[in-house]
Every structure is written in structure tokens, then in C-alpha cells.
Design a protein around this motif. Structure first.
Motif, PDB file in Angstrom:
ATOM      1  N   TRP A 150       0.844  -1.197   0.000  1.00 60.28           N
ATOM      2  CA  TRP A 150       0.000   0.000   0.000  1.00 60.28           C
ATOM      3  C   TRP A 150       0.876   1.243   0.000  1.00 60.28           C
ATOM      4  O   TRP A 150       1.782   1.383   0.820  1.00 60.28           O
ATOM      5  CB  TRP A 150      -0.943  -0.027   1.195  1.00 60.28           C
ATOM      6  CG  TRP A 150      -1.837  -1.236   1.158  1.00 60.28           C
ATOM      7  CD1 TRP A 150      -1.697  -2.392   1.868  1.00 60.28           C
ATOM      8  CD2 TRP A 150      -2.979  -1.427   0.312  1.00 60.28           C
ATOM      9  NE1 TRP A 150      -2.686  -3.287   1.534  1.00 60.28           N
ATOM     10  CE2 TRP A 150      -3.490  -2.722   0.579  1.00 60.28           C
ATOM     11  CE3 TRP A 150      -3.627  -0.631  -0.635  1.00 60.28           C
ATOM     12  CZ2 TRP A 150      -4.616  -3.235  -0.069  1.00 60.28           C
ATOM     13  CZ3 TRP A 150      -4.746  -1.140  -1.278  1.00 60.28           C
ATOM     14  CH2 TRP A 150      -5.231  -2.420  -0.994  1.00 60.28           C
ATOM     15  N   LEU A 151       0.614   2.153  -0.929  1.00 59.25           N
ATOM     16  CA  LEU A 151       1.487   3.295  -1.180  1.00 59.25           C
ATOM     17  C   LEU A 151       0.944   4.622  -0.658  1.00 59.25           C
ATOM     18  O   LEU A 151       1.696   5.445  -0.145  1.00 59.25           O
ATOM     19  CB  LEU A 151       1.742   3.420  -2.687  1.00 59.25           C
ATOM     20  CG  LEU A 151       2.346   2.189  -3.369  1.00 59.25           C
ATOM     21  CD1 LEU A 151       2.386   2.398  -4.879  1.00 59.25           C
ATOM     22  CD2 LEU A 151       3.730   1.898  -2.818  1.00 59.25           C
ATOM     23  N   ARG A 152      -0.333   4.853  -0.849  1.00 59.80           N
ATOM     24  CA  ARG A 152      -0.938   6.129  -0.466  1.00 59.80           C
ATOM     25  C   ARG A 152      -2.254   5.875   0.255  1.00 59.80           C
ATOM     26  O   ARG A 152      -2.926   4.869   0.039  1.00 59.80           O
ATOM     27  CB  ARG A 152      -1.205   7.007  -1.696  1.00 59.80           C
ATOM     28  CG  ARG A 152       0.051   7.511  -2.389  1.00 59.80           C
ATOM     29  CD  ARG A 152       0.737   8.601  -1.577  1.00 59.80           C
ATOM     30  NE  ARG A 152       1.778   9.258  -2.347  1.00 59.80           N
ATOM     31  CZ  ARG A 152       3.039   8.866  -2.398  1.00 59.80           C
ATOM     32  NH1 ARG A 152       3.416   7.793  -1.713  1.00 59.80           N
ATOM     33  NH2 ARG A 152       3.929   9.530  -3.120  1.00 59.80           N
ATOM     34  N   HIS A 153      -2.625   6.833   1.092  1.00 59.49           N
ATOM     35  CA  HIS A 153      -3.841   6.736   1.887  1.00 59.49           C
ATOM     36  C   HIS A 153      -4.376   8.141   2.075  1.00 59.49           C
ATOM     37  O   HIS A 153      -3.594   9.087   2.269  1.00 59.49           O
ATOM     38  CB  HIS A 153      -3.499   6.115   3.248  1.00 59.49           C
ATOM     39  CG  HIS A 153      -4.644   6.020   4.206  1.00 59.49           C
ATOM     40  ND1 HIS A 153      -5.881   5.523   3.863  1.00 59.49           N
ATOM     41  CD2 HIS A 153      -4.735   6.352   5.527  1.00 59.49           C
ATOM     42  CE1 HIS A 153      -6.675   5.543   4.915  1.00 59.49           C
ATOM     43  NE2 HIS A 153      -6.009   6.050   5.936  1.00 59.49           N
ATOM     44  N   GLY A 154      -5.693   8.303   1.990  1.00 63.20           N
ATOM     45  CA  GLY A 154      -6.227   9.637   2.198  1.00 63.20           C
ATOM     46  C   GLY A 154      -7.741   9.673   2.238  1.00 63.20           C
ATOM     47  O   GLY A 154      -8.428   8.749   1.801  1.00 63.20           O
ATOM     48  N   ARG A 155      -8.242  10.758   2.767  1.00 62.02           N
ATOM     49  CA  ARG A 155      -9.680  11.016   2.755  1.00 62.02           C
ATOM     50  C   ARG A 155     -10.021  11.758   1.464  1.00 62.02           C
ATOM     51  O   ARG A 155      -9.306  12.685   1.075  1.00 62.02           O
ATOM     52  CB  ARG A 155     -10.078  11.862   3.962  1.00 62.02           C
ATOM     53  CG  ARG A 155     -11.557  12.186   4.004  1.00 62.02           C
ATOM     54  CD  ARG A 155     -11.914  13.060   5.199  1.00 62.02           C
ATOM     55  NE  ARG A 155     -13.308  13.489   5.120  1.00 62.02           N
ATOM     56  CZ  ARG A 155     -13.880  14.312   5.981  1.00 62.02           C
ATOM     57  NH1 ARG A 155     -13.191  14.803   6.999  1.00 62.02           N
ATOM     58  NH2 ARG A 155     -15.147  14.659   5.837  1.00 62.02           N
ATOM     59  N   TYR A 156     -11.134  11.361   0.815  1.00 57.99           N
ATOM     60  CA  TYR A 156     -11.465  12.008  -0.452  1.00 57.99           C
ATOM     61  C   TYR A 156     -12.875  12.573  -0.519  1.00 57.99           C
ATOM     62  O   TYR A 156     -13.195  13.318  -1.456  1.00 57.99           O
ATOM     63  CB  TYR A 156     -11.244  11.038  -1.624  1.00 57.99           C
ATOM     64  CG  TYR A 156     -12.182   9.843  -1.654  1.00 57.99           C
ATOM     65  CD1 TYR A 156     -13.371   9.879  -2.376  1.00 57.99           C
ATOM     66  CD2 TYR A 156     -11.869   8.675  -0.977  1.00 57.99           C
ATOM     67  CE1 TYR A 156     -14.227   8.787  -2.408  1.00 57.99           C
ATOM     68  CE2 TYR A 156     -12.706   7.578  -1.008  1.00 57.99           C
ATOM     69  CZ  TYR A 156     -13.886   7.634  -1.720  1.00 57.99           C
ATOM     70  OH  TYR A 156     -14.734   6.553  -1.747  1.00 57.99           O
ATOM     71  N   ASP A 157     -13.761  12.247   0.445  1.00 59.56           N
ATOM     72  CA  ASP A 157     -15.134  12.746   0.346  1.00 59.56           C
ATOM     73  C   ASP A 157     -15.872  12.397   1.629  1.00 59.56           C
ATOM     74  O   ASP A 157     -15.310  11.808   2.554  1.00 59.56           O
ATOM     75  CB  ASP A 157     -15.842  12.117  -0.864  1.00 59.56           C
ATOM     76  CG  ASP A 157     -16.944  13.004  -1.442  1.00 59.56           C
ATOM     77  OD1 ASP A 157     -17.470  13.865  -0.709  1.00 59.56           O
ATOM     78  OD2 ASP A 157     -17.282  12.841  -2.631  1.00 59.56           O
ATOM     79  N   SER A 158     -17.161  12.732   1.637  1.00 59.51           N
ATOM     80  CA  SER A 158     -18.078  12.285   2.678  1.00 59.51           C
ATOM     81  C   SER A 158     -19.096  11.352   2.042  1.00 59.51           C
ATOM     82  O   SER A 158     -19.485  11.540   0.884  1.00 59.51           O
ATOM     83  CB  SER A 158     -18.797  13.474   3.319  1.00 59.51           C
ATOM     84  OG  SER A 158     -17.873  14.339   3.944  1.00 59.51           O
ATOM     85  N   GLY A 159     -19.554  10.348   2.798  1.00 63.65           N
ATOM     86  CA  GLY A 159     -20.521   9.416   2.258  1.00 63.65           C
ATOM     87  C   GLY A 159     -20.416   8.063   2.925  1.00 63.65           C
ATOM     88  O   GLY A 159     -19.698   7.883   3.919  1.00 63.65           O
ATOM     89  N   VAL A 160     -21.144   7.082   2.355  1.00 67.44           N
ATOM     90  CA  VAL A 160     -21.124   5.710   2.868  1.00 67.44           C
ATOM     91  C   VAL A 160     -21.175   4.740   1.693  1.00 67.44           C
ATOM     92  O   VAL A 160     -21.463   5.122   0.557  1.00 67.44           O
ATOM     93  CB  VAL A 160     -22.311   5.437   3.825  1.00 67.44           C
ATOM     94  CG1 VAL A 160     -22.198   6.283   5.090  1.00 67.44           C
ATOM     95  CG2 VAL A 160     -23.648   5.694   3.127  1.00 67.44           C
ATOM     96  N   THR A 161     -20.896   3.491   1.970  1.00 67.28           N
ATOM     97  CA  THR A 161     -20.985   2.354   1.036  1.00 67.28           C
ATOM     98  C   THR A 161     -20.387   2.652  -0.343  1.00 67.28           C
ATOM     99  O   THR A 161     -21.063   2.553  -1.365  1.00 67.28           O
ATOM    100  CB  THR A 161     -22.442   1.873   0.880  1.00 67.28           C
ATOM    101  OG1 THR A 161     -23.250   2.927   0.344  1.00 67.28           O
ATOM    102  CG2 THR A 161     -23.005   1.405   2.212  1.00 67.28           C
ATOM    103  N   PRO A 162     -19.100   2.979  -0.414  1.00 68.48           N
ATOM    104  CA  PRO A 162     -18.500   3.289  -1.711  1.00 68.48           C
ATOM    105  C   PRO A 162     -18.176   2.030  -2.511  1.00 68.48           C
ATOM    106  O   PRO A 162     -18.070   0.923  -1.964  1.00 68.48           O
ATOM    107  CB  PRO A 162     -17.216   4.019  -1.320  1.00 68.48           C
ATOM    108  CG  PRO A 162     -16.822   3.361  -0.025  1.00 68.48           C
ATOM    109  CD  PRO A 162     -18.131   3.102   0.689  1.00 68.48           C
ATOM    110  N   ALA A 163     -18.000   2.216  -3.811  1.00 72.21           N
ATOM    111  CA  ALA A 163     -17.503   1.174  -4.706  1.00 72.21           C
ATOM    112  C   ALA A 163     -16.611   1.853  -5.732  1.00 72.21           C
ATOM    113  O   ALA A 163     -16.702   3.070  -5.944  1.00 72.21           O
ATOM    114  CB  ALA A 163     -18.654   0.441  -5.389  1.00 72.21           C
TER     115      ALA A 163
END
Length: 470
Positions: A234-247
Motif C-alpha cells: 500500500w502506497l498512499r492513503h487519504g480522505r477524499y469525500d463524505s458518504g457511505v458504502t463506496p464502490a
């Protein structure tokens, strides 16, 4: 640097001439004892340590740097200091700046010139919560990893490469080991991540993107690379939005489309993104495309431009679909063909490309929580979705069981004799900080008795009699 007091010079000389038969032996690393300083950057402020180079010249093999993330967005670096950046930092003989990279570079320069030196441990006492840094650019732990690897290069012994058979001190001469100390939340997030409703996609180049929600309305991603051994790095990690149950769907040139439900309504939203070779994702704006729940999405053509999205109605068990065409340059999807479908929603937790398969799920791993993010591939099972283990994490007295799990480095105040003794007896590398009196010595002695006055006669004598290695 000013003249060194005569008494300090004599004590330092004793440090350098204290070799014993035990010190010359090729002992296992956890059995060895090393000279160590507490708040090493403070030099002769609140102690008598002198510069980092002087400490290393005189046998110190454990250096502690307190670090802060204040100003990271501007400096693109962490800052050294006790209560705040620059606080109690002695620049005499040390880097002129408070930037972590400069201090690490000073240690690396010394190590490069002394390849026969016993391994140097660099402890980073994290004074701020780095989990609120929501991206690499904001200074999360991926950025800290990058700094360690870029400064120390091949000299760095990564925690993930620590041998299964305990190495000897001689086998590690010339190497540097980094340890993350300090803020407990930061240390916890380094060894595991937690989340809800994970989804994953892999492409023909072995690029992997995982998305999940936090359980409290935040959306996060991990990006990584699928290796020949079946391991995802795993190379990168971050928050990208608000919400639930992504795909998420990912094509072979790194274009991706993510769909999710609002955290506060049954509206459906999508984003597009571009995955770089370094794992960084450039995201488009979030756009609404329908109402519903539990959205899933897949590319349907080899070129990776056509999509199919299937979600469930917000008011019944009926599934609905959309067809889409990605315009990667514009960062948009043209959705058409909205209709009921009897097809099941896609299995968003599993993705395949050629002979490679990746599945993400949540479950406890030993002492970790049931929401720990896990990953299976066709070559491995049950790995954690987490940062590369470049640094070791320190288990401190009073920490949770999950930080104890697998920890090699233990630490406590020097007067916590029972904790330090038990750690040594268990084959751990134990540090006692603020070790400023011979009366604090344990049997066995802490692996790293970290003092503020390393050249005092009592310390020089104790470490010499204990066979400290340098």
C-alpha cells in the motif's frame, strides 16, 4: 561548538575505551545494551549531550527526535522540538533548521562515514496526532515513510524486512532502524486501519485501489501495487469525500470511477480520478447522478471507457442500473439507460485482472478490532491494509494490546523497573527514558538507558561495566 569541559572529556574518553570481551562478541540484537540519549536534539539545553554528531562519535546509538506537524503544508516537512517546533532545540553543532529532513540527514551522513558502527536507532517521538493529516500532501504517515526511505536509503533496515531469525549486532553494523514513538493514536494507525464497507479494484498493471467509509460519514482510500509474491504493497492513503458504502472501478491506464451514497440522504454520487505511478490519486469534483442505496460499478469494455452501475432502490429490493461513458479528460461520466434490472449488484469487495485476484474485508487480527481492514489475494490471505512497515512501532507502558502485538521495541520512564525488566526478559529491546541516576538501573539493564547526561562518570562506568556496544 564551544570547548568541552574537562570532566566531560574524561568521561567521554572512558566511554570510548570501555571495550570488554562481551562488547566484542557478536551478540543477538535484543541481548545487547547501547548508550542512548533522551531528547537528543536538545544538546546542552536541559542536559549535557552536545551535538548529534558528537553523541554518535562518543558511542551513542539511540537518538530521539521529538517531531511536530505544525506548518507541514508550507514546509512539506515535520519540525523538531519539545513542546513546539524549535522548543529546546540546541543548534550548536547541529542543523541550523528545525526541519526533520535536515536532522535525519545529519545522522545519515555520520552513518555513511562509520559503516562499522553498531546499528543506530532513530526514535521519532510524534508529539501531534498525524491521523488528522488526511493525505500524503498534508503529512500523513505515508509522507513520513517516504522521508525515512529517501534519507537513509539502503542503510535503513525496514521493520517489514526484520529477519525472522534474530539478527546479531555485527550483522546490522552500519544500519539504521527507525522507531515511531509518542502519540498512541498515530502509532495505532501505522500498524492497522479500520473501516466499513470496503471495496476494491485491480487493473492489468497490478495497480490496486481500495475505498471504504469510516462508519461516521467519511470516505477514505488506499492505493497500492500487487506484487509477484501476491502481496499488495500500500502506497498512499487519504480522505477524499463524505458518504457511505463506496464502490470503485479501475481501468488499465489508471482512470477510476467511484460511486457512493450520501451519508445523510439516499442520493447517489460519483467521482472520477487518475491514479499515478506513485499511488497518488487526483480526484474530480463529486457529482450527483441518482437516488438509491448500495451502489456498485464496473468497467465493461477492454478500453476502460464504458461502465455499468447497479444499485438498489431506496424504497424496495428492486435493483436499478445505469450505463456510463467515462470522459477522463473532463473528469465526468455521461450516464444513460437508467432502468430496472434483475441482475445482482456487483461484488464490490472482490476484483480480478488476469490471474490476479484481490478481496478486501474487515475482521480482527489478534488484538485488533473487528473493523480492521484486511486483504486476501490469490497468493496471500489475511494481510492488513496498512502503511508499509518502514519503521518499527514502540510499545509503551499502558498501551493497548494491539500495540503490544508483534512489537520489538518497548519503552517506559526509567523508573518503571518492573516493565523494563519484564521486557528484557521477554527478549524485547527496552528503552528507559530520563535515565539520570545509577539507582534507576535494572537487572538486566535497559537495552537503551536514555539519559540526558551521557558523559557523567556514573553513566560511563555503568555502561562500560554492562558491556555497551558501539
Amino acid at each position: 561548538m564551544g570547548a568541552v569541559p574537562a570532566v566531560l572529556t574524561l568521561a567521554a574518553s572512558a566511554l570510548l575505551t570501555s571495550g570488554t570481551a562481551e562488547a566484542a562478541a557478536d551478540v543477538p540484537l535484543p541481548s545487547a545494551i547501547f548508550r542512548a540519549t533522551h531528547n537528543s536534539y536538545s544538546g546542552n539545553i536541559a542536559g549535557a549531550r552536545n551535538s548529534i554528531a558528537y553523541q554518535l562519535d562518543h558511542g551513542i546509538r539511540f537518538i530521539e527526535l521529538d517531531i511536530h506537524d505544525n506548518g507541514y503544508a508550507t514546509a512539506r516537512d515535520y519540525s523538531v522540538g519539545h513542546d513546539s517546533p524549535g522548543h529546546q532545540v540546541d543548534h550548536a553543532g547541529n542543523p541550523a533548521s528545525n526541519l526533520l529532513r535536515d536532522w535525519l540527514a545529519a545522522i545519515d551522513a555520520w552513518s555513511a562515514q562509520h559503516p562499522a558502527a553498531a546499528p543506530i536507532v532513530v526514535a521519532l517521538d510524534v508529539k501531534d496526532d498525524l491521523t488528522d493529516n488526511t493525505s500524503y500532501a498534508a503529512g500523513n504517515l505515508a509522507a513520513l515513510n517516504q522521508q525515512l526511505t529517501s534519507v537513509f536509503g539502503a542503510r535503513l533496515l525496514r521493520a517489514e524486512d526484520y529477519p525472522a531469525t534474530t539478527p546479531t549486532v555485527d550483522a546490522l553494523r552500519g544500519r539504521v532502524l527507525a522507531v515511531i514513538s509518542g502519540d498512541g493514536k498515530t502509532r495505532g494507525s501505522y500498524v492497522r486501519d479500520t473501516g466499513h464497507n470496503p471495496a476494491v479494484a485491480i487493473n492489468a498493471r497490478g495497480q490496486v485501489v481500495e475505498v471504504h467509509d469510516s462508519g461516521s460519514g467519511e470516505l477514505w482510500y488506499w492505493s497500492g501495487a500487487y506484487g509477484a509474491d501476491g502481496r499488495v504493497t500500500w502506497l498512499r492513503h487519504g480522505r477524499y469525500d463524505s458518504g457511505v458504502t463506496p464502490a470503485v472501478a479501475l481501468n488499465d491506464v489508471g482512470d477510476l470511477v467511484e460511486v457512493h451514497q450520501s451519508q445523510s440522504a439516499t442520493t447517489l454520487w460519483y467521482r472520477t480520478g487518475k491514479l499515478g505511478a506513485d499511488g497518488e490519486i487526483t480526484w474530480s469534483a463529486s457529482r450527483r447522478y441518482d437516488n438509491g442505496v448500495l451502489p456498485t460499478v464496473r468497467f465493461t469494455d477492454p478500453a476502460g471507457t464504458r461502465l455499468r452501475e447497479i444499485h438498489r432502490s431506496q424504497s424496495s429490493s428492486q435493483n436499478w442500473q445505469w450505463d456510463g461513458v467515462l470522459d477522463a479528460a473532463a473528469g465526468t461520466v455521461a450516464w444513460t439507460g437508467n432502468a430496472r434490472t434483475s441482475d445482482a449488484r456487483f461484488d464490490k469487495a472482490t476484483s480480478t485482472s488476469g490471474g490476479s485476484r484481490v478481496r478486501v474485508w474487515t475482521g480482527a487480527d489478534g488484538a485488533t478490532s473487528a473493523q480492521t481492514l484486511r486483504v486476501d489475494t490469490d497468493g496471500r490471505a489475511g494481510d492488513r491494509v496498512r502503511y508499509r512497515q518502514v519503521a518499527f512501532t514502540e510499545f509503551q507502558q499502558g498501551d493497548s494490546a494491539e500495540l503490544r502485538q508483534g512489537a520489538l521495541f518497548y519503552a517506559a520512564q526509567a523508573d518503571a523497573s518492573s516493565f523494563i525488566t519484564a521486557a528484557r526478559q521477554a527478549g524485547k529491546l527496552a528503552r528507559g527514558w530520563d535515565f539520570d541516576s545509577a539507582g534507576q538501573a535494572t537487572d538486566p539493564l535497559a537495552s537503551y538507558p536514555a539519559t540526558n547526561r551521557p558523559y557523567d562518570g556514573w553513566y560511563a562506568d555503568l555502561l562500560a561495566r554492562s558491556g555497551a556496544l558501539d
